[in-house]
Design a protein around this motif. Structure first.
Motif, PDB file in Angstrom:
ATOM      1  N   PRO A   1       0.802  -1.238   0.000  1.00  0.00           N
ATOM      2  CA  PRO A   1       0.000   0.000   0.000  1.00  0.00           C
ATOM      3  C   PRO A   1       0.829   1.281   0.000  1.00  0.00           C
ATOM      4  O   PRO A   1       0.327   2.346  -0.320  1.00  0.00           O
ATOM      5  CB  PRO A   1      -0.820  -0.125   1.297  1.00  0.00           C
ATOM      6  N   GLN A   2       2.118   1.183   0.350  1.00  0.00           N
ATOM      7  CA  GLN A   2       2.960   2.386   0.455  1.00  0.00           C
ATOM      8  C   GLN A   2       3.597   2.790  -0.866  1.00  0.00           C
ATOM      9  O   GLN A   2       4.375   3.737  -0.908  1.00  0.00           O
ATOM     10  CB  GLN A   2       4.081   2.163   1.492  1.00  0.00           C
ATOM     11  N   VAL A   3       3.301   2.094  -1.990  1.00  0.00           N
ATOM     12  CA  VAL A   3       3.932   2.437  -3.259  1.00  0.00           C
ATOM     13  C   VAL A   3       2.884   2.696  -4.333  1.00  0.00           C
ATOM     14  O   VAL A   3       1.743   2.221  -4.250  1.00  0.00           O
ATOM     15  CB  VAL A   3       4.901   1.320  -3.735  1.00  0.00           C
ATOM     16  N   ASN A   4       3.268   3.450  -5.346  1.00  0.00           N
ATOM     17  CA  ASN A   4       2.424   3.707  -6.504  1.00  0.00           C
ATOM     18  C   ASN A   4       2.624   2.558  -7.496  1.00  0.00           C
ATOM     19  O   ASN A   4       3.708   2.404  -8.067  1.00  0.00           O
ATOM     20  CB  ASN A   4       2.811   5.047  -7.144  1.00  0.00           C
ATOM     21  N   VAL A   5       1.569   1.775  -7.713  1.00  0.00           N
ATOM     22  CA  VAL A   5       1.671   0.538  -8.485  1.00  0.00           C
ATOM     23  C   VAL A   5       2.095   0.799  -9.932  1.00  0.00           C
ATOM     24  O   VAL A   5       3.035   0.181 -10.439  1.00  0.00           O
ATOM     25  CB  VAL A   5       0.326  -0.222  -8.458  1.00  0.00           C
ATOM     26  N   VAL A   6       1.402   1.703 -10.611  1.00  0.00           N
ATOM     27  CA  VAL A   6       1.665   1.951 -12.030  1.00  0.00           C
ATOM     28  C   VAL A   6       3.099   2.448 -12.233  1.00  0.00           C
ATOM     29  O   VAL A   6       3.816   1.984 -13.122  1.00  0.00           O
ATOM     30  CB  VAL A   6       0.658   2.972 -12.592  1.00  0.00           C
ATOM     31  N   PHE A   7       3.521   3.380 -11.409  1.00  0.00           N
ATOM     32  CA  PHE A   7       4.866   3.947 -11.537  1.00  0.00           C
ATOM     33  C   PHE A   7       5.927   2.880 -11.306  1.00  0.00           C
ATOM     34  O   PHE A   7       6.897   2.772 -12.069  1.00  0.00           O
ATOM     35  CB  PHE A   7       5.040   5.099 -10.543  1.00  0.00           C
ATOM     36  N   LEU A   8       5.759   2.075 -10.269  1.00  0.00           N
ATOM     37  CA  LEU A   8       6.772   1.081  -9.923  1.00  0.00           C
ATOM     38  C   LEU A   8       6.905   0.012 -11.005  1.00  0.00           C
ATOM     39  O   LEU A   8       8.013  -0.328 -11.431  1.00  0.00           O
ATOM     40  CB  LEU A   8       6.435   0.427  -8.579  1.00  0.00           C
ATOM     41  N   ILE A   9       5.772  -0.512 -11.482  1.00  0.00           N
ATOM     42  CA  ILE A   9       5.811  -1.577 -12.485  1.00  0.00           C
ATOM     43  C   ILE A   9       6.379  -1.066 -13.812  1.00  0.00           C
ATOM     44  O   ILE A   9       7.256  -1.690 -14.415  1.00  0.00           O
ATOM     45  CB  ILE A   9       4.404  -2.175 -12.690  1.00  0.00           C
ATOM     46  N   SER A  10       5.886   0.076 -14.265  1.00  0.00           N
ATOM     47  CA  SER A  10       6.312   0.585 -15.576  1.00  0.00           C
ATOM     48  C   SER A  10       7.798   0.921 -15.601  1.00  0.00           C
ATOM     49  O   SER A  10       8.495   0.599 -16.574  1.00  0.00           O
ATOM     50  CB  SER A  10       5.476   1.814 -15.955  1.00  0.00           C
ATOM     51  N   THR A  11       8.306   1.546 -14.558  1.00  0.00           N
ATOM     52  CA  THR A  11       9.722   1.930 -14.547  1.00  0.00           C
ATOM     53  C   THR A  11      10.628   0.712 -14.493  1.00  0.00           C
ATOM     54  O   THR A  11      11.658   0.658 -15.184  1.00  0.00           O
ATOM     55  CB  THR A  11      10.034   2.859 -13.361  1.00  0.00           C
ATOM     56  N   HIS A  12      10.269  -0.280 -13.698  1.00  0.00           N
ATOM     57  CA  HIS A  12      11.144  -1.449 -13.566  1.00  0.00           C
ATOM     58  C   HIS A  12      11.116  -2.339 -14.811  1.00  0.00           C
ATOM     59  O   HIS A  12      12.156  -2.898 -15.187  1.00  0.00           O
ATOM     60  CB  HIS A  12      10.784  -2.232 -12.308  1.00  0.00           C
ATOM     61  N   LEU A  13       9.963  -2.454 -15.466  1.00  0.00           N
ATOM     62  CA  LEU A  13       9.924  -3.207 -16.719  1.00  0.00           C
ATOM     63  C   LEU A  13      10.710  -2.487 -17.814  1.00  0.00           C
ATOM     64  O   LEU A  13      11.398  -3.119 -18.622  1.00  0.00           O
ATOM     65  CB  LEU A  13       8.469  -3.419 -17.162  1.00  0.00           C
TER      66      LEU A  13
END
Length: 308
Positions: free
Chosen positions: A250-262
């Motif tokens: 819950p402490q992270v922004n899902v879209v931002f985290l997934i897109s940047t790491h991929l």
């Protein structure tokens, strides 16, 4: 100390500072800087309290001094090897004398411990443990860098666990928040821990000639360049794919985290396909690229927490 001033007169201020910058190993200085400020931003994102720049500034200076001590001590013990693998470094090239290097290492080591002692027990513990590991890594008779397992363990335990957890505990104490370590900090620590293992095994690929000549046993010498190169790529892949599971915290922004790491995972593989393992400069450039990915994580992950 007199030799330091004598060399300063010979090189001039600009030349001496440039040599000092090379002696400090810029990629490690940048990594240390981003780890301090990144963990502080992450702690702030968790605490959402008043921000103060004095606390991370003091910790940053202490960690920079510790960084110079560790990489400087390694250069003092590796002059002959560096003349083959890294002839541009100040002691290997003759820009700094052995005595100048010893003085810089002694002063920065003492400053790191003194500043950390003044700023808090958590920071002192983190700096002291890091310096102790850096010492046994390079200094005879122990000199753990001779052994692949222990050399890698030294590097990723300091960069991965000790620095991240120690800094978080220090900043939590400064910001007066609960000092139990939350899941997001463990996630960042795990990522950096595994990522630094990839750095630890990859860094010896371009240095195979000097390491073999001076009987420094590395995974590259044992397994070959291609095997270690592929291993490092898959370790980095595990890092980025593993981070996707953290997106559900819950402490992270899902879209931002997934897109940047991929995106970074795809970029890493694209760059790796262009590396000619017969070209030492190409390998060294890709190694510096891996460090840039390391730097980015301390920007991306805290940003993902701020955007949550």
């Amino acid at each position: 100390m007199s030799q330091v001033f004598e060399r300063l007169q010979q090189l001039g201020w600009r030349g001496w500072l440039h040599a000092l910058w090379k002696f400090a190993r810029p990629h490690t200085i940048i990594g240390t800087s981003l780890s301090v400020w990144g963990v502080y931003v992450l702690t702030y994102a968790i605490a959402r309290t008043n921000i103060s720049l004095l606390s991370p500034l003091g910790a940053w200076i202490a960690c920079l001094c510790g960084n110079v001590y560790i990489v400087g001590l390694n250069q003092l013990e590796d002059v002959a090897i560096d003349k083959i693998n890294k002839p541009h470094l100040p002691i290997a090239s003759g820009e700094f004398s052995q005595r100048t290097g010893q003085t810089i290492v002694a002063v920065t080591g003492l400053l790191a411990l003194l500043l950390a002692w003044m700023l808090g027990s958590y920071l002192l513990g983190m700096v002291a443990i890091s310096l102790a590991i850096g010492t046994v890594y390079s200094l005879p008779p122990i000199r753990l860098k001779r052994f692949p397992f222990w050399a890698a363990l030294c590097i990723f335990s300091v960069r991965g666990a000790i620095v991240n957890l120690g800094l978080f505990l220090h900043f939590s104490w400064v910001l007066q928040i609960e000092r139990s370590i939350p899941a997001v900090v463990w996630v960042l620590t795990a990522f950096i821990l595994v990522f630094t293992f990839a750095i630890a095994i990859f860094k010896d690929i371009p240095d195979i000639e000097g390491d073999r000549q001076y009987q420094i046993t590395t995974l590259t010498i044992k397994l070959g360049q291609k095997t270690v190169f592929d291993l490092a790529r898959w370790v980095l892949t595990i890092c980025y794919l593993g981070m996707l599971f953290a997106a559900w915290l819950p402490q992270v922004n899902v879209v931002f985290l997934i897109s940047t790491h991929l995106l970074l995972l795809g970029l890493m593989w694209w760059r790796s396909w262009q590396v000619d393992l017969q070209d030492k400069s190409a390998i060294a450039n890709f190694y510096q690229f891996i460090w840039k990915l390391f730097f980015l994580e301390y920007l991306i992950f805290p940003a993902a927490c701020l955007l949550a």
